[in-house]
Design an enzyme around this catalytic site. Structure first.
Site, short mmCIF file in Angstrom:
data_model
loop_
_atom_site.label_atom_id
_atom_site.label_comp_id
_atom_site.label_asym_id
_atom_site.label_seq_id
_atom_site.Cartn_x
_atom_site.Cartn_y
_atom_site.Cartn_z
N VAL A 1 0.78 -1.56 -0.21
CA VAL A 1 0.06 -0.29 0.05
C VAL A 1 0.64 1.14 0.25
CG1 VAL A 1 0.19 -0.04 2.78
CG2 VAL A 1 -1.72 1.06 1.44
N LYS A 2 2.50 0.90 0.37
CA LYS A 2 2.91 2.14 0.04
C LYS A 2 3.63 3.31 -0.52
CE LYS A 2 2.74 2.96 5.21
NZ LYS A 2 2.52 4.35 5.61
N ASP A 3 3.27 1.94 -1.53
CA ASP A 3 3.88 2.86 -2.97
C ASP A 3 2.74 3.56 -3.77
OD1 ASP A 3 5.61 -0.05 -3.28
OD2 ASP A 3 3.74 -1.09 -4.38
#
Length: 473
Positions: free
Chosen positions: A42-44
Protein backbone atom coordinates in the site's frame (compact mmCIF):
# COMPACT_ATOMS: atom_id res chain seq x y z
CA UNK A 1 2.28 1.97 -19.34
CA UNK A 2 5.06 4.52 -19.65
CA UNK A 3 6.74 3.34 -16.42
CA UNK A 4 6.06 0.80 -13.70
CA UNK A 5 4.77 3.67 -11.52
CA UNK A 6 1.63 3.54 -13.65
CA UNK A 7 0.92 0.14 -12.06
CA UNK A 8 0.23 1.71 -8.66
CA UNK A 9 -3.41 1.86 -7.58
CA UNK A 10 -6.63 0.18 -8.76
CA UNK A 11 -5.87 -2.91 -6.70
CA UNK A 12 -8.40 -5.78 -6.68
CA UNK A 13 -11.13 -6.38 -4.12
CA UNK A 14 -11.43 -10.11 -3.36
CA UNK A 15 -14.19 -11.88 -1.42
CA UNK A 16 -13.16 -13.92 1.65
CA UNK A 17 -15.02 -17.22 1.18
CA UNK A 18 -13.85 -19.67 3.86
CA UNK A 19 -12.40 -17.98 6.94
CA UNK A 20 -15.48 -15.94 7.79
CA UNK A 21 -17.76 -18.97 7.55
CA UNK A 22 -15.44 -21.06 9.73
CA UNK A 23 -15.65 -18.38 12.44
CA UNK A 24 -19.40 -17.95 12.19
CA UNK A 25 -19.24 -14.52 10.54
CA UNK A 26 -22.24 -13.89 8.29
CA UNK A 27 -21.18 -10.44 7.06
CA UNK A 28 -19.65 -10.24 3.56
CA UNK A 29 -15.88 -9.72 3.88
CA UNK A 30 -13.91 -8.21 0.99
CA UNK A 31 -10.11 -7.89 0.98
CA UNK A 32 -8.46 -4.92 -0.74
CA UNK A 33 -5.22 -6.56 -1.93
CA UNK A 34 -2.67 -3.74 -1.85
CA UNK A 35 0.23 -6.09 -2.57
CA UNK A 36 -0.78 -5.89 -6.25
CA UNK A 37 0.84 -2.46 -6.40
CA UNK A 38 4.11 -2.34 -8.36
CA UNK A 39 6.37 -2.43 -5.29
CA UNK A 40 4.24 -4.90 -3.39
CA UNK A 41 2.48 -2.76 -0.78
CA UNK A 42 0.00 0.00 0.00
CA UNK A 43 2.97 2.32 0.62
CA UNK A 44 3.74 2.48 -3.12
CA UNK A 45 0.84 4.91 -3.34
CA UNK A 46 2.44 7.44 -0.98
CA UNK A 47 5.95 6.89 -2.33
CA UNK A 48 4.81 7.95 -5.77
CA UNK A 49 2.54 10.74 -4.50
CA UNK A 50 5.12 12.33 -2.16
CA UNK A 51 7.81 12.40 -4.86
CA UNK A 52 5.52 13.76 -7.56
CA UNK A 53 4.03 16.43 -5.28
CA UNK A 54 7.55 17.48 -4.20
CA UNK A 55 8.56 17.76 -7.86
CA UNK A 56 5.51 19.84 -8.72
CA UNK A 57 6.17 22.24 -5.85
CA UNK A 58 9.82 22.62 -6.85
CA UNK A 59 11.06 21.22 -3.55
CA UNK A 60 13.16 18.49 -5.20
CA UNK A 61 15.04 18.29 -8.47
CA UNK A 62 17.16 15.71 -10.27
CA UNK A 63 20.48 15.18 -8.50
CA UNK A 64 18.98 15.63 -5.03
CA UNK A 65 19.05 12.96 -2.31
CA UNK A 66 15.89 11.58 -0.72
CA UNK A 67 16.10 10.30 2.87
CA UNK A 68 13.33 8.43 4.64
CA UNK A 69 12.98 6.74 8.04
CA UNK A 70 10.73 3.76 7.42
CA UNK A 71 9.70 0.28 8.52
CA UNK A 72 10.47 -0.86 4.98
CA UNK A 73 7.45 -0.57 2.72
CA UNK A 74 7.47 3.22 2.40
CA UNK A 75 11.17 2.92 1.66
CA UNK A 76 10.45 0.45 -1.12
CA UNK A 77 7.75 2.71 -2.55
CA UNK A 78 10.07 5.72 -2.47
CA UNK A 79 13.05 3.73 -3.78
CA UNK A 80 10.91 2.50 -6.65
CA UNK A 81 9.97 6.08 -7.56
CA UNK A 82 13.58 7.23 -7.04
CA UNK A 83 14.92 4.47 -9.31
CA UNK A 84 12.50 5.36 -12.10
CA UNK A 85 12.97 9.12 -11.76
CA UNK A 86 16.72 9.18 -11.03
CA UNK A 87 17.12 10.26 -7.38
CA UNK A 88 19.62 9.02 -4.82
CA UNK A 89 17.73 7.20 -2.02
CA UNK A 90 18.91 6.70 1.58
CA UNK A 91 16.80 4.60 3.94
CA UNK A 92 17.08 4.40 7.74
CA UNK A 93 15.51 1.14 8.91
CA UNK A 94 15.03 -0.49 12.36
CA UNK A 95 16.91 -3.76 12.87
CA UNK A 96 13.74 -5.81 13.41
CA UNK A 97 12.60 -5.32 9.81
CA UNK A 98 12.95 -8.33 7.56
CA UNK A 99 16.03 -9.10 5.49
CA UNK A 100 13.75 -9.46 2.48
CA UNK A 101 12.86 -5.77 2.71
CA UNK A 102 16.54 -4.86 2.96
CA UNK A 103 17.39 -6.95 -0.11
CA UNK A 104 14.58 -5.38 -2.17
CA UNK A 105 15.71 -1.88 -1.14
CA UNK A 106 19.29 -2.66 -2.11
CA UNK A 107 18.10 -4.11 -5.40
CA UNK A 108 16.37 -0.79 -6.11
CA UNK A 109 19.65 1.01 -5.49
CA UNK A 110 18.84 2.45 -2.06
CA UNK A 111 21.50 2.92 0.60
CA UNK A 112 20.49 1.27 3.89
CA UNK A 113 21.36 2.33 7.44
CA UNK A 114 20.07 0.03 10.22
CA UNK A 115 19.09 1.44 13.60
CA UNK A 116 18.28 -0.19 16.98
CA UNK A 117 14.71 -1.45 17.14
CA UNK A 118 14.51 -0.61 20.83
CA UNK A 119 15.45 3.08 20.34
CA UNK A 120 12.64 5.49 21.26
CA UNK A 121 11.27 7.45 18.32
CA UNK A 122 12.78 10.73 19.59
CA UNK A 123 16.18 9.21 20.37
CA UNK A 124 19.16 10.30 18.21
CA UNK A 125 19.79 6.59 17.55
CA UNK A 126 16.29 5.90 16.21
CA UNK A 127 15.60 5.59 12.49
CA UNK A 128 13.96 9.03 12.67
CA UNK A 129 16.86 10.59 14.58
CA UNK A 130 19.48 9.14 12.24
CA UNK A 131 17.55 10.36 9.19
CA UNK A 132 17.44 13.88 10.62
CA UNK A 133 21.19 13.82 11.25
CA UNK A 134 21.88 12.66 7.68
CA UNK A 135 19.63 15.41 6.36
CA UNK A 136 21.88 17.96 8.07
CA UNK A 137 25.04 16.35 6.70
CA UNK A 138 24.11 15.61 3.06
CA UNK A 139 23.80 18.63 0.73
CA UNK A 140 20.57 18.96 -1.27
CA UNK A 141 18.92 16.18 0.72
CA UNK A 142 15.26 16.00 1.69
CA UNK A 143 13.19 13.99 4.16
CA UNK A 144 9.78 13.76 2.53
CA UNK A 145 8.56 12.59 5.97
CA UNK A 146 5.63 10.21 5.68
CA UNK A 147 4.72 10.99 9.31
CA UNK A 148 3.78 14.62 8.58
CA UNK A 149 3.54 14.91 4.78
CA UNK A 150 -0.05 15.75 3.69
CA UNK A 151 0.59 13.83 0.46
CA UNK A 152 0.45 10.63 2.55
CA UNK A 153 -3.26 10.77 3.45
CA UNK A 154 -4.08 12.53 0.18
CA UNK A 155 -2.83 9.51 -1.77
CA UNK A 156 -5.52 7.45 -0.03
CA UNK A 157 -8.19 10.14 -0.09
CA UNK A 158 -7.88 10.50 -3.86
CA UNK A 159 -6.94 6.88 -4.53
CA UNK A 160 -7.64 4.02 -2.13
CA UNK A 161 -10.77 5.48 -0.54
CA UNK A 162 -12.36 6.42 -3.84
CA UNK A 163 -11.50 3.02 -5.32
CA UNK A 164 -13.29 1.26 -2.45
CA UNK A 165 -16.39 3.40 -3.02
CA UNK A 166 -16.40 2.71 -6.77
CA UNK A 167 -15.64 -1.01 -6.49
CA UNK A 168 -18.40 -1.49 -3.91
CA UNK A 169 -20.80 0.65 -5.98
CA UNK A 170 -21.40 2.81 -2.93
CA UNK A 171 -22.40 -0.06 -0.63
CA UNK A 172 -19.98 -0.64 2.23
CA UNK A 173 -20.77 -0.69 5.95
CA UNK A 174 -17.33 -1.15 7.54
CA UNK A 175 -13.73 -0.50 6.49
CA UNK A 176 -10.98 -2.06 8.60
CA UNK A 177 -7.47 -0.56 8.37
CA UNK A 178 -4.32 -1.25 10.39
CA UNK A 179 -2.60 1.99 11.39
CA UNK A 180 1.09 2.85 11.14
CA UNK A 181 1.89 6.42 10.16
CA UNK A 182 -1.87 6.84 9.91
CA UNK A 183 -1.97 8.14 6.37
CA UNK A 184 -3.83 5.13 5.00
CA UNK A 185 -6.60 5.09 7.58
CA UNK A 186 -6.92 8.91 7.62
CA UNK A 187 -7.19 9.29 3.83
CA UNK A 188 -9.57 6.35 3.41
CA UNK A 189 -11.74 7.42 6.36
CA UNK A 190 -12.06 11.00 5.18
CA UNK A 191 -13.12 9.98 1.64
CA UNK A 192 -15.44 7.14 2.70
CA UNK A 193 -17.20 9.26 5.34
CA UNK A 194 -17.80 11.97 2.72
CA UNK A 195 -19.26 9.40 0.35
CA UNK A 196 -21.01 7.11 2.87
CA UNK A 197 -21.54 8.92 6.20
CA UNK A 198 -22.95 5.80 7.90
CA UNK A 199 -19.88 3.67 7.17
CA UNK A 200 -17.83 2.69 10.23
CA UNK A 201 -14.04 2.96 10.24
CA UNK A 202 -12.25 0.40 12.41
CA UNK A 203 -8.60 1.02 13.29
CA UNK A 204 -6.22 -1.81 14.11
CA UNK A 205 -3.29 -1.31 16.51
CA UNK A 206 -0.88 -3.96 17.82
CA UNK A 207 -0.44 -4.55 21.55
CA UNK A 208 2.69 -2.59 22.49
CA UNK A 209 1.69 0.44 20.39
CA UNK A 210 -0.20 3.52 21.64
CA UNK A 211 -2.21 4.64 18.60
CA UNK A 212 -5.58 3.30 19.77
CA UNK A 213 -8.25 5.25 21.60
CA UNK A 214 -9.44 5.42 24.31
CA UNK A 215 -6.03 5.40 26.00
CA UNK A 216 -7.25 2.65 28.35
CA UNK A 217 -6.92 0.21 25.41
CA UNK A 218 -3.17 0.77 25.32
CA UNK A 219 -0.88 -0.98 27.77
CA UNK A 220 2.81 -0.17 28.23
CA UNK A 221 4.95 0.46 25.16
CA UNK A 222 6.79 -2.76 24.29
CA UNK A 223 8.21 -4.58 21.31
CA UNK A 224 6.14 -6.68 18.92
CA UNK A 225 6.95 -8.74 15.82
CA UNK A 226 4.33 -7.55 13.32
CA UNK A 227 5.99 -5.04 11.02
CA UNK A 228 4.74 -1.78 9.55
CA UNK A 229 1.94 -0.92 11.99
CA UNK A 230 1.77 0.76 15.39
CA UNK A 231 4.06 3.37 16.95
CA UNK A 232 5.27 4.71 20.28
CA UNK A 233 4.14 8.23 19.30
CA UNK A 234 1.18 9.76 17.45
CA UNK A 235 2.17 10.71 13.87
CA UNK A 236 1.01 14.11 12.63
CA UNK A 237 -0.97 12.71 9.69
CA UNK A 238 -3.03 10.37 11.87
CA UNK A 239 -6.48 11.87 12.54
CA UNK A 240 -7.80 9.53 15.21
CA UNK A 241 -11.15 11.33 15.48
CA UNK A 242 -12.08 9.81 12.10
CA UNK A 243 -11.88 6.29 13.57
CA UNK A 244 -15.10 4.92 15.08
CA UNK A 245 -13.54 2.01 16.95
CA UNK A 246 -10.05 0.66 17.65
CA UNK A 247 -9.17 -3.01 18.07
CA UNK A 248 -5.89 -4.23 19.58
CA UNK A 249 -4.24 -7.35 18.14
CA UNK A 250 -1.52 -9.73 19.29
CA UNK A 251 1.40 -11.08 17.25
CA UNK A 252 0.38 -14.73 17.46
CA UNK A 253 -3.20 -14.34 16.27
CA UNK A 254 -2.03 -12.00 13.49
CA UNK A 255 0.57 -14.39 12.06
CA UNK A 256 -1.72 -17.40 12.34
CA UNK A 257 -4.43 -15.48 10.48
CA UNK A 258 -1.96 -14.46 7.75
CA UNK A 259 -1.07 -18.12 7.29
CA UNK A 260 -4.77 -18.95 7.03
CA UNK A 261 -5.32 -16.23 4.42
CA UNK A 262 -2.50 -17.77 2.38
CA UNK A 263 -3.52 -21.41 2.85
CA UNK A 264 -7.31 -21.13 2.71
CA UNK A 265 -7.96 -18.08 0.53
CA UNK A 266 -4.81 -18.10 -1.63
CA UNK A 267 -4.00 -14.49 -0.66
CA UNK A 268 -0.21 -14.13 -0.45
CA UNK A 269 -0.28 -11.38 2.17
CA UNK A 270 1.98 -10.17 4.98
CA UNK A 271 1.73 -10.20 8.76
CA UNK A 272 -0.16 -6.93 9.26
CA UNK A 273 -2.81 -8.27 6.87
CA UNK A 274 -3.44 -10.93 9.48
CA UNK A 275 -3.82 -8.22 12.13
CA UNK A 276 -6.42 -6.43 10.01
CA UNK A 277 -8.34 -9.63 9.29
CA UNK A 278 -8.35 -10.68 12.97
CA UNK A 279 -9.86 -7.29 13.84
CA UNK A 280 -12.40 -7.56 11.01
CA UNK A 281 -13.59 -10.97 12.17
CA UNK A 282 -13.89 -9.71 15.73
CA UNK A 283 -15.85 -6.60 14.72
CA UNK A 284 -18.13 -8.33 12.22
CA UNK A 285 -19.14 -11.36 14.28
CA UNK A 286 -22.40 -9.67 15.30
CA UNK A 287 -23.22 -8.19 11.89
CA UNK A 288 -25.83 -9.73 9.63
CA UNK A 289 -25.47 -11.19 6.14
CA UNK A 290 -26.74 -7.94 4.62
CA UNK A 291 -23.63 -6.05 5.77
CA UNK A 292 -20.38 -5.60 3.84
CA UNK A 293 -16.90 -5.08 5.29
CA UNK A 294 -13.74 -4.10 3.38
CA UNK A 295 -10.37 -5.04 4.90
CA UNK A 296 -7.10 -3.50 3.73
CA UNK A 297 -4.32 -6.09 3.20
CA UNK A 298 -1.22 -3.81 3.18
CA UNK A 299 1.57 -5.97 1.75
CA UNK A 300 2.68 -9.36 0.47
CA UNK A 301 4.38 -12.40 1.92
CA UNK A 302 7.45 -11.58 -0.20
CA UNK A 303 8.78 -9.53 2.69
CA UNK A 304 8.45 -12.31 5.27
CA UNK A 305 9.58 -15.56 3.66
CA UNK A 306 12.02 -16.22 6.52
CA UNK A 307 9.62 -14.99 9.20
CA UNK A 308 5.99 -15.97 9.81
CA UNK A 309 5.85 -18.19 6.70
CA UNK A 310 8.72 -20.24 8.17
CA UNK A 311 7.65 -22.98 10.60
CA UNK A 312 10.89 -22.81 12.59
CA UNK A 313 10.61 -19.04 13.06
CA UNK A 314 7.03 -19.43 14.26
CA UNK A 315 8.09 -22.14 16.71
CA UNK A 316 11.10 -20.19 17.98
CA UNK A 317 8.87 -17.22 18.73
CA UNK A 318 6.22 -19.44 20.36
CA UNK A 319 3.56 -18.54 17.81
CA UNK A 320 2.61 -22.18 17.22
CA UNK A 321 1.61 -24.58 19.96
CA UNK A 322 4.10 -27.18 21.05
CA UNK A 323 1.93 -30.03 19.76
CA UNK A 324 2.30 -28.63 16.25
CA UNK A 325 5.99 -29.58 16.23
CA UNK A 326 7.05 -32.55 14.11
CA UNK A 327 6.01 -36.00 15.29
CA UNK A 328 9.58 -37.29 15.10
CA UNK A 329 10.82 -34.55 17.37
CA UNK A 330 7.99 -35.07 19.85
CA UNK A 331 8.73 -38.78 20.08
CA UNK A 332 12.20 -38.13 21.50
CA UNK A 333 12.45 -38.68 25.25
CA UNK A 334 14.08 -35.29 25.79
CA UNK A 335 11.67 -33.17 23.71
CA UNK A 336 9.42 -32.09 26.58
CA UNK A 337 12.23 -31.60 29.09
CA UNK A 338 13.08 -28.02 29.98
CA UNK A 339 16.15 -25.81 29.62
CA UNK A 340 16.44 -25.69 33.42
CA UNK A 341 17.47 -29.38 33.33
CA UNK A 342 20.63 -28.65 31.34
CA UNK A 343 22.37 -27.55 34.56
CA UNK A 344 24.08 -24.63 32.90
CA UNK A 345 26.86 -22.85 34.76
CA UNK A 346 26.32 -19.29 35.92
CA UNK A 347 27.50 -17.14 33.01
CA UNK A 348 30.35 -14.67 33.03
CA UNK A 349 29.20 -11.25 31.89
CA UNK A 350 31.03 -8.05 31.03
CA UNK A 351 29.94 -4.43 31.03
CA UNK A 352 29.64 -2.40 27.86
CA UNK A 353 32.64 -0.19 28.67
CA UNK A 354 35.17 -3.04 28.71
CA UNK A 355 37.78 -2.56 25.92
CA UNK A 356 37.70 -5.08 23.09
CA UNK A 357 41.24 -6.29 23.86
CA UNK A 358 40.26 -7.08 27.46
CA UNK A 359 37.14 -8.88 26.27
CA UNK A 360 39.37 -11.09 24.10
CA UNK A 361 41.57 -11.87 27.11
CA UNK A 362 38.52 -12.80 29.20
CA UNK A 363 37.21 -15.05 26.44
CA UNK A 364 40.62 -16.73 26.19
CA UNK A 365 41.07 -17.16 29.93
CA UNK A 366 37.69 -18.79 30.48
CA UNK A 367 37.40 -20.72 27.23
CA UNK A 368 34.25 -19.04 25.93
CA UNK A 369 33.32 -18.05 22.37
CA UNK A 370 30.83 -15.41 23.44
CA UNK A 371 29.89 -13.29 26.44
CA UNK A 372 26.71 -11.49 27.46
CA UNK A 373 27.20 -7.75 27.83
CA UNK A 374 25.24 -6.10 30.64
CA UNK A 375 24.55 -2.65 32.01
CA UNK A 376 25.49 -1.52 35.50
CA UNK A 377 22.15 -2.84 36.80
CA UNK A 378 22.87 -6.27 35.23
CA UNK A 379 20.25 -5.85 32.50
CA UNK A 380 21.33 -7.46 29.24
CA UNK A 381 22.43 -5.18 26.41
CA UNK A 382 23.63 -7.72 23.86
CA UNK A 383 26.30 -10.29 23.05
CA UNK A 384 29.94 -10.01 22.08
CA UNK A 385 31.41 -12.95 20.15
CA UNK A 386 34.94 -14.00 19.37
CA UNK A 387 34.19 -14.13 15.65
CA UNK A 388 32.73 -10.64 15.48
CA UNK A 389 35.56 -9.19 17.56
CA UNK A 390 38.11 -10.67 15.17
CA UNK A 391 36.23 -9.49 12.08
CA UNK A 392 35.79 -5.93 13.38
CA UNK A 393 39.37 -5.53 14.59
CA UNK A 394 41.03 -7.12 11.55
CA UNK A 395 39.02 -4.91 9.20
CA UNK A 396 39.92 -1.87 11.34
CA UNK A 397 36.28 -0.99 11.87
CA UNK A 398 37.08 -0.85 15.58
CA UNK A 399 40.30 -0.51 17.54
CA UNK A 400 41.39 -2.91 20.32
CA UNK A 401 40.98 -0.07 22.79
CA UNK A 402 37.36 0.64 21.76
CA UNK A 403 34.59 -0.43 24.13
CA UNK A 404 32.72 -3.65 23.34
CA UNK A 405 29.56 -1.55 23.02
CA UNK A 406 30.72 -0.91 19.43
CA UNK A 407 30.63 -4.60 18.50
CA UNK A 408 27.46 -5.74 20.25
CA UNK A 409 25.02 -8.16 18.72
CA UNK A 410 21.71 -6.73 19.86
CA UNK A 411 19.60 -9.39 18.20
CA UNK A 412 19.99 -12.88 19.56
CA UNK A 413 17.86 -15.84 20.54
CA UNK A 414 16.46 -15.82 24.06
CA UNK A 415 14.83 -18.68 25.93
CA UNK A 416 13.48 -19.07 29.44
CA UNK A 417 14.22 -21.77 32.01
CA UNK A 418 10.95 -23.53 31.17
CA UNK A 419 11.49 -23.54 27.38
CA UNK A 420 11.16 -27.13 26.03
CA UNK A 421 14.37 -28.66 24.69
CA UNK A 422 12.56 -29.46 21.42
CA UNK A 423 12.24 -25.72 20.85
CA UNK A 424 15.87 -25.14 21.83
CA UNK A 425 16.97 -27.75 19.29
CA UNK A 426 15.14 -25.89 16.53
CA UNK A 427 16.90 -22.68 17.53
CA UNK A 428 20.22 -24.48 17.17
CA UNK A 429 19.39 -25.29 13.54
CA UNK A 430 20.41 -21.70 12.80
CA UNK A 431 21.96 -20.21 15.94
CA UNK A 432 25.10 -21.33 17.76
CA UNK A 433 23.83 -20.33 21.19
CA UNK A 434 20.81 -19.01 23.07
CA UNK A 435 20.69 -16.78 26.10
CA UNK A 436 18.73 -18.18 29.01
CA UNK A 437 16.99 -15.24 30.62
CA UNK A 438 14.53 -14.54 33.38
CA UNK A 439 12.55 -11.51 34.42
CA UNK A 440 13.52 -9.79 37.65
CA UNK A 441 11.35 -7.22 39.40
CA UNK A 442 13.25 -4.39 41.06
CA UNK A 443 11.49 -2.18 43.63
CA UNK A 444 12.59 1.40 44.20
CA UNK A 445 9.89 1.90 46.82
CA UNK A 446 6.74 0.24 48.10
CA UNK A 447 4.69 1.39 45.10
CA UNK A 448 7.31 1.66 42.36
CA UNK A 449 8.87 -1.27 40.52
CA UNK A 450 10.38 -2.13 37.15
CA UNK A 451 10.91 -5.41 35.35
CA UNK A 452 14.28 -6.15 33.78
CA UNK A 453 15.67 -9.09 31.87
CA UNK A 454 18.74 -10.76 33.35
CA UNK A 455 20.94 -13.58 32.05
CA UNK A 456 21.01 -16.83 34.01
CA UNK A 457 22.86 -18.95 31.45
CA UNK A 458 24.15 -19.37 27.91
CA UNK A 459 22.98 -22.59 26.22
CA UNK A 460 25.01 -24.03 23.34
CA UNK A 461 24.63 -27.04 21.08
CA UNK A 462 27.17 -28.96 23.13
CA UNK A 463 25.07 -28.43 26.28
CA UNK A 464 22.07 -30.02 24.58
CA UNK A 465 24.13 -32.85 23.09
CA UNK A 466 25.73 -33.56 26.46
CA UNK A 467 22.28 -33.80 28.09
CA UNK A 468 20.89 -36.08 25.34
CA UNK A 469 23.88 -38.45 25.31
CA UNK A 470 23.99 -38.64 29.10
CA UNK A 471 20.31 -39.58 29.20
CA UNK A 472 20.69 -42.17 26.46
CA UNK A 473 23.22 -44.28 28.34
Amino acid sequence: MDTILDNIGNTPLVRINKIGKSLGVECEILAKCEYFNAGGSVKDRIGKRMVEDAEKSGRIKLGDTLIEPTSGNTGIGLALAAAVKGYRMVITLPEKMSQEKVDVLKGLGAEIIRTPTEAAWDSPESHIGVAQKLNQQIPNSHILDQYANPSNPLAHYDGTGEEIFQQCEGRVDVVVVAAGTGGTITGIARRIKERIPTCKIVGVDPVGSILAQPESLNGPIKGYKVEGIGYDFIPTVLERDLVDEWIKTEDKESFLMSRRLIKEEGLLCGGSSGSAMVAAMRYCRNLGADKRCVVILPDSVRNYMTKFLNDDWMAENEFVDQEESTRAEQSEWWASRQVSELRLTTPITITSDVPCKEAIEILNQHGFDQLPVVAANNEILGMVTEGNLMSQIVSRRVEPTDAVSKVLYKQFKQVSLDTPLSQLSRIFDKAHFALVVTSQRCFSGTSSSTDKTVVVGVATRIDLLRFITAGSR
